[in-house]
Design a protein around this motif. Structure first.
Motif, PDB file in Angstrom:
ATOM      1  N   LYS A   1      -7.231  -2.893   4.176  1.00 43.07           N
ATOM      2  CA  LYS A   1      -5.829  -2.525   4.444  1.00 43.07           C
ATOM      3  C   LYS A   1      -5.795  -1.053   3.855  1.00 43.07           C
ATOM      4  CE  LYS A   1      -3.363  -6.562   4.264  1.00 43.07           C
ATOM      5  NZ  LYS A   1      -2.076  -7.581   3.605  1.00 43.07           N
ATOM      6  N   LEU A   2      -6.601  -0.604   2.885  1.00 41.40           N
ATOM      7  CA  LEU A   2      -6.646   0.478   2.067  1.00 41.40           C
ATOM      8  C   LEU A   2      -7.249   1.568   3.044  1.00 41.40           C
ATOM      9  CD1 LEU A   2      -7.534  -0.608  -1.667  1.00 41.40           C
ATOM     10  CD2 LEU A   2      -5.364   0.812  -0.840  1.00 41.40           C
ATOM     11  N   LEU A   3      -8.290   1.050   3.575  1.00 38.48           N
ATOM     12  CA  LEU A   3      -9.378   2.193   4.475  1.00 38.48           C
ATOM     13  C   LEU A   3      -8.376   2.311   5.815  1.00 38.48           C
ATOM     14  CD1 LEU A   3     -12.975   0.901   3.905  1.00 38.48           C
ATOM     15  CD2 LEU A   3     -12.025   2.979   3.309  1.00 38.48           C
ATOM     16  N   SER A   4      -7.844   1.273   6.337  1.00 35.91           N
ATOM     17  CA  SER A   4      -7.121   1.494   7.586  1.00 35.91           C
ATOM     18  C   SER A   4      -5.766   2.201   7.315  1.00 35.91           C
ATOM     19  CB  SER A   4      -6.614  -0.055   8.070  1.00 35.91           C
ATOM     20  OG  SER A   4      -5.929   0.148   9.114  1.00 35.91           O
ATOM     21  N   GLU A   5      -5.077   2.129   6.161  1.00 38.80           N
ATOM     22  CA  GLU A   5      -3.959   3.141   6.166  1.00 38.80           C
ATOM     23  C   GLU A   5      -4.451   4.391   5.541  1.00 38.80           C
ATOM     24  OE1 GLU A   5      -0.741   2.452   6.252  1.00 38.80           O
ATOM     25  OE2 GLU A   5      -0.930   0.436   6.987  1.00 38.80           O
ATOM     26  N   SER A   6      -5.477   4.485   4.946  1.00 32.83           N
ATOM     27  CA  SER A   6      -6.138   5.836   4.612  1.00 32.83           C
ATOM     28  C   SER A   6      -6.358   6.806   5.669  1.00 32.83           C
ATOM     29  CB  SER A   6      -7.234   5.695   3.696  1.00 32.83           C
ATOM     30  OG  SER A   6      -6.977   5.206   2.450  1.00 32.83           O
ATOM     31  N   LYS A   7      -7.007   6.061   6.917  1.00 31.57           N
ATOM     32  CA  LYS A   7      -7.379   6.562   8.187  1.00 31.57           C
ATOM     33  C   LYS A   7      -6.294   7.078   8.808  1.00 31.57           C
ATOM     34  CE  LYS A   7      -9.976   5.561  12.137  1.00 31.57           C
ATOM     35  NZ  LYS A   7      -9.096   5.591  13.355  1.00 31.57           N
ATOM     36  N   SER A   8      -5.295   6.271   8.739  1.00 33.81           N
ATOM     37  CA  SER A   8      -3.895   6.656   9.473  1.00 33.81           C
ATOM     38  C   SER A   8      -3.211   7.903   8.799  1.00 33.81           C
ATOM     39  CB  SER A   8      -2.918   5.330   9.394  1.00 33.81           C
ATOM     40  OG  SER A   8      -3.490   4.364  10.017  1.00 33.81           O
TER      41      SER A   8
ATOM     42  N   ILE B   1       1.018  -1.311  -0.057  1.00 33.92           N
ATOM     43  CA  ILE B   1      -0.013   0.187   0.064  1.00 33.92           C
ATOM     44  C   ILE B   1       0.714   1.037  -0.082  1.00 33.92           C
ATOM     45  CG2 ILE B   1      -1.852   1.243   1.148  1.00 33.92           C
ATOM     46  CD1 ILE B   1      -2.592  -1.479   0.270  1.00 33.92           C
ATOM     47  N   VAL B   2       0.765   2.162  -1.278  1.00 32.20           N
ATOM     48  CA  VAL B   2       1.733   3.479  -1.189  1.00 32.20           C
ATOM     49  C   VAL B   2       0.782   4.349  -1.692  1.00 32.20           C
ATOM     50  CG1 VAL B   2       3.673   1.997  -1.602  1.00 32.20           C
ATOM     51  CG2 VAL B   2       2.221   2.725  -3.618  1.00 32.20           C
TER      52      VAL B   2
ATOM     53  N   ALA C   1      -3.056   0.071  -3.780  1.00 34.01           N
ATOM     54  CA  ALA C   1      -2.676  -1.435  -3.556  1.00 34.01           C
ATOM     55  C   ALA C   1      -2.004  -1.869  -5.079  1.00 34.01           C
ATOM     56  CB  ALA C   1      -3.736  -2.336  -3.291  1.00 34.01           C
ATOM     57  N   LYS C   2      -0.730  -2.350  -4.857  1.00 34.02           N
ATOM     58  CA  LYS C   2       0.069  -2.682  -6.026  1.00 34.02           C
ATOM     59  C   LYS C   2       0.493  -4.122  -5.794  1.00 34.02           C
ATOM     60  CE  LYS C   2       2.247   1.679  -7.735  1.00 34.02           C
ATOM     61  NZ  LYS C   2       3.403   2.176  -7.846  1.00 34.02           N
ATOM     62  N   CYS C   3       0.617  -4.799  -6.742  1.00 43.71           N
ATOM     63  CA  CYS C   3       1.148  -6.070  -6.815  1.00 43.71           C
ATOM     64  C   CYS C   3       2.643  -6.067  -6.682  1.00 43.71           C
ATOM     65  CB  CYS C   3       0.795  -7.139  -8.024  1.00 43.71           C
ATOM     66  SG  CYS C   3       1.418  -8.599  -8.146  1.00 43.71           S
ATOM     67  N   LYS C   4       3.383  -6.812  -5.660  1.00 40.07           N
ATOM     68  CA  LYS C   4       4.656  -6.625  -5.653  1.00 40.07           C
ATOM     69  C   LYS C   4       5.366  -7.254  -6.875  1.00 40.07           C
ATOM     70  CE  LYS C   4       4.966  -7.037  -0.497  1.00 40.07           C
ATOM     71  NZ  LYS C   4       5.124  -8.003   0.433  1.00 40.07           N
ATOM     72  N   TYR C   5       4.866  -8.083  -7.705  1.00 37.35           N
ATOM     73  CA  TYR C   5       5.642  -8.544  -8.706  1.00 37.35           C
ATOM     74  C   TYR C   5       5.563  -7.949 -10.042  1.00 37.35           C
ATOM     75  CZ  TYR C   5       5.226 -12.060  -4.870  1.00 37.35           C
ATOM     76  OH  TYR C   5       5.295 -12.722  -3.909  1.00 37.35           O
TER      77      TYR C   5
ATOM     78  N   ILE D   1      -1.538  -1.758 -10.337  1.00 32.39           N
ATOM     79  CA  ILE D   1      -2.603  -1.401  -9.379  1.00 32.39           C
ATOM     80  C   ILE D   1      -3.873  -2.223  -9.362  1.00 32.39           C
ATOM     81  CG2 ILE D   1      -3.846   0.783  -8.538  1.00 32.39           C
ATOM     82  CD1 ILE D   1      -1.914   2.539  -9.820  1.00 32.39           C
ATOM     83  N   VAL D   2      -4.211  -2.879  -8.128  1.00 30.75           N
ATOM     84  CA  VAL D   2      -4.991  -3.687  -8.233  1.00 30.75           C
ATOM     85  C   VAL D   2      -6.406  -3.113  -7.260  1.00 30.75           C
ATOM     86  CG1 VAL D   2      -3.691  -5.488  -8.634  1.00 30.75           C
ATOM     87  CG2 VAL D   2      -4.262  -4.810  -6.111  1.00 30.75           C
ATOM     88  N   GLY D   3      -5.988  -1.945  -6.628  1.00 28.13           N
ATOM     89  CA  GLY D   3      -7.111  -1.167  -5.801  1.00 28.13           C
ATOM     90  C   GLY D   3      -6.606  -0.031  -5.307  1.00 28.13           C
ATOM     91  N   ALA D   4      -7.671   0.781  -4.889  1.00 28.06           N
ATOM     92  CA  ALA D   4      -7.184   2.201  -4.399  1.00 28.06           C
ATOM     93  C   ALA D   4      -8.119   2.670  -3.605  1.00 28.06           C
ATOM     94  CB  ALA D   4      -7.079   3.221  -5.650  1.00 28.06           C
TER      95      ALA D   4
END
Length: 283
Positions: A182-189, A47-48, A100-104, A108-111
């Protein structure tokens, strides 16, 4: 290893009262055969923050994963269009969007598109709605303005800026892996770290609402879809079950809760290390 284990067993069998050293040797050998705790699976996603060069790719994922299934857009059968794209792009330009990005492969698979809202934004939304020719899009934008005003957080809390988690979406093939949470949690942070006094999320579907509850956010307002009517007193939105309305959540002390979360996370790590050391000493 097997010969050592057998040798230890023979020593115990040959002595009716095994010594302390033999028992310790047996425990140490037997520990090799104990089942270890399952290793935590490493996530293939990161998540970046979204770069400016990635905004168009985020829009493409949004066209594919958000509009076809979001309850209000689904009810009005609204397809992606330049007006909604411009609205989303304006939000992304504030720099709070997470992807949200795939490491490999880096795809971008989500936002989660996050933005700041002010007391005058509902009026601006209504002006935009009045300038739109499409009747369905006009209804959607007017509903957005209605949602903004519903809890009236700016007046109730005496703030001029509210951090809003506006759009969260994940590609269908990458769902059920905890990415939305994870996206919403990181966005809240991120909103807490950016210094916003209030973090808000308008959950137009039941899945987002459940995530907000897990994040400890408080429900401050609810708009059942059956109560938002047109001029003929007919519901404008008729989404499929189980989506019954919009639940508006907020966190009025995001910095305090973020500090507590970080402290809890550290204590969990130290607690795990302490337990691991105690187990090693027992062996």
């Amino acid at each position: 290893m097997s010969s050592h284990f057998g040798h230890t067993i023979l020593k115990i069998l040959s002595n009716h009262t095994p010594s302390k050293a033999i028992l310790q040797d047996f425990k140490r050998t037997f520990a090799l055969f104990k089942t270890r705790d399952k290793v935590k699976e490493i996530s293939p996603y990161i998540i970046v923050r979204a770069d400016k060069d990635e905004y168009n790719e985020v829009l493409n994922v949004m066209h594919e994963s958000y509009y076809p299934e979001e309850p209000t857009c689904y009810s009005l059968k609204i397809a992606p269009n330049p007006i909604l794209d411009e609205r989303a792009m304006k939000a992304m330009e504030e720099g709070f969007t997470l992807v949200a990005k795939c490491k490999y492969n880096g795809c971008i698979v989500g936002a989660c598109i996050n933005e700041s809202t002010s007391p005058w934004d509902p009026e601006m939304e209504e002006k935009l709605a009045c300038a739109v020719k499409c009747d369905k899009l006009k209804k959607l934008l007017m509903f957005y303005a209605y949602m903004m005003r519903a809890p009236d957080l700016w007046r109730c809390l005496g703030v001029q800026k509210v951090y809003e988690m506006s759009y969260a979406f994940v590609k269908r093939s990458h769902r059920k892996k905890g990415l939305a949470y994870k996206l919403l949690s990181e966005s809240k942070s991120l909103g807490a770290d950016a210094g916003f006094p209030v973090v808000r999320c308008d959950a137009t579907n039941i899945y987002t609402a459940k995530i907000c509850e897990r994040l400890g956010m408080k429900k401050v307002a609810e708009i059942p879809y059956c109560t938002y009517l047109d001029q003929n007193l007919e519901p404008i939105f008729k989404p499929p079950w189980p989506h019954e309305g919009v639940k508006i959540f907020c966190d009025c002390s995001p910095q305090f809760h973020e500090i507590n979360r970080k402290i809890q996370k550290k204590s969990n790590i130290f607690g795990f290390r302490k337990k691991s050391k105690e187990k090693e000493q027992e062996v």
